[in-house]
Design a protein around this motif. Structure first.
Motif, short mmCIF file in Angstrom:
data_model
loop_
_atom_site.label_atom_id
_atom_site.label_comp_id
_atom_site.label_asym_id
_atom_site.label_seq_id
_atom_site.Cartn_x
_atom_site.Cartn_y
_atom_site.Cartn_z
N GLU A 101 0.83 -1.21 0.00
CA GLU A 101 0.00 0.00 0.00
C GLU A 101 0.87 1.26 0.00
OE1 GLU A 101 -3.45 2.05 -0.28
OE2 GLU A 101 -3.30 -0.13 -0.25
N ARG A 102 1.96 1.26 0.77
CA ARG A 102 2.87 2.42 0.81
C ARG A 102 3.52 2.64 -0.56
NH1 ARG A 102 5.56 0.77 6.36
NH2 ARG A 102 4.05 1.69 7.77
N ARG A 103 3.94 1.56 -1.21
CA ARG A 103 4.53 1.69 -2.54
C ARG A 103 3.54 2.28 -3.53
NH1 ARG A 103 6.63 -4.15 -3.41
NH2 ARG A 103 5.78 -4.43 -1.35
N MET A 104 2.28 1.83 -3.43
CA MET A 104 1.26 2.38 -4.35
C MET A 104 1.01 3.85 -4.06
SD MET A 104 -1.41 -0.83 -4.59
CE MET A 104 -2.60 0.10 -5.52
N ARG A 105 0.97 4.24 -2.79
CA ARG A 105 0.78 5.65 -2.44
C ARG A 105 1.94 6.51 -2.93
NH1 ARG A 105 0.21 5.82 3.48
NH2 ARG A 105 -0.58 3.71 3.44
N ASP A 106 3.17 6.00 -2.75
CA ASP A 106 4.34 6.75 -3.22
C ASP A 106 4.31 6.92 -4.74
OD1 ASP A 106 5.20 6.94 -0.64
OD2 ASP A 106 6.67 5.28 -0.80
N ALA A 107 3.91 5.86 -5.45
CA ALA A 107 3.83 5.95 -6.91
C ALA A 107 2.74 6.93 -7.33
CB ALA A 107 3.55 4.57 -7.50
N ASP A 108 1.61 6.95 -6.63
CA ASP A 108 0.53 7.89 -6.95
C ASP A 108 0.97 9.33 -6.68
OD1 ASP A 108 -1.14 5.87 -7.75
OD2 ASP A 108 -2.24 5.76 -5.85
N GLU A 109 1.69 9.55 -5.58
CA GLU A 109 2.17 10.91 -5.26
C GLU A 109 3.16 11.38 -6.30
OE1 GLU A 109 3.72 10.80 -1.31
OE2 GLU A 109 1.73 10.60 -0.39
N ALA A 110 4.05 10.48 -6.76
CA ALA A 110 5.03 10.86 -7.77
C ALA A 110 4.33 11.18 -9.09
CB ALA A 110 6.05 9.73 -7.96
N ALA A 111 3.32 10.41 -9.46
CA ALA A 111 2.60 10.66 -10.70
C ALA A 111 1.84 11.98 -10.59
CB ALA A 111 1.63 9.52 -10.99
N GLU A 112 1.27 12.26 -9.45
CA GLU A 112 0.54 13.51 -9.25
C GLU A 112 1.49 14.70 -9.32
OE1 GLU A 112 -2.16 15.52 -5.77
OE2 GLU A 112 -2.21 13.33 -5.97
N ALA A 113 2.69 14.56 -8.77
CA ALA A 113 3.69 15.65 -8.82
C ALA A 113 4.15 15.90 -10.25
CB ALA A 113 4.88 15.30 -7.93
N ARG A 114 4.31 14.81 -11.03
CA ARG A 114 4.71 14.99 -12.44
C ARG A 114 3.63 15.67 -13.25
NH1 ARG A 114 6.77 9.64 -11.93
NH2 ARG A 114 4.82 8.89 -12.82
N ASN A 115 2.38 15.32 -12.99
CA ASN A 115 1.28 15.87 -13.76
C ASN A 115 0.93 17.30 -13.31
OD1 ASN A 115 1.04 13.52 -15.21
ND2 ASN A 115 -0.52 12.66 -13.84
N TYR A 116 1.37 17.71 -12.15
CA TYR A 116 1.04 19.05 -11.65
C TYR A 116 1.74 20.13 -12.47
CZ TYR A 116 0.38 22.95 -8.46
OH TYR A 116 0.06 24.15 -7.90
N ASN A 117 2.97 19.89 -12.88
CA ASN A 117 3.72 20.91 -13.63
C ASN A 117 3.42 20.83 -15.06
OD1 ASN A 117 4.86 21.96 -11.39
ND2 ASN A 117 6.60 20.54 -11.45
#
Length: 117
Positions: A101-117
């Motif tokens: 679950e932590r790995r999935m959350r980290d991957a989602d946060e990284a994808a969200e950070a990439r898509n934000y810019n």
């Protein structure tokens, strides 16, 4: 009584004389006697229990142990995965689920950070 299109019965149920309420029932037919068994009975399949032919209880126990041993052996790739999962404890399973679950959350946060810019 019966079908309105049926033929009339040649014998009527009420033509013979019946019994009165206080009369005795008709005599019962004689029954065959039950044969007496002399000596010890035998079980199906045979003779006495020997070292070559053990009694049924120990044979059944040995067969159950053999089945249990064969059932615990992994069968193929899925059987190996299942055996590995069976060996895990509840704490181990919960820890693995938490890490996933932590790995999935980290991957989602990284994808969200990439898509934000």
């Amino acid at each position: 009584m019966g079908n309105c299109f049926g033929k009339e019965s040649s014998t009527d149920n009420f033509t013979t004389p019946g019994r009165t309420v206080g009369s005795a029932p008709p005599p019962a037919l004689p029954r065959a006697s039950v044969p007496k068994i002399s000596g010890q009975g035998r079980s199906l399949g045979g003779g006495l229990a020997t070292s070559d032919n053990p009694d049924a209880r120990s044979a059944a126990a040995r067969a159950a142990e053999d089945r249990a041993a064969r059932a615990n052996q992994p069968k193929g790739k899925l059987g190996q995965v299942l055996a590995k999962e069976r060996q895990q404890t509840r704490t181990g399973m919960l820890g693995e689920a938490s890490r996933e679950e932590r790995r999935m959350r980290d991957a989602d946060e990284a994808a969200e950070a990439r898509n934000y810019n």
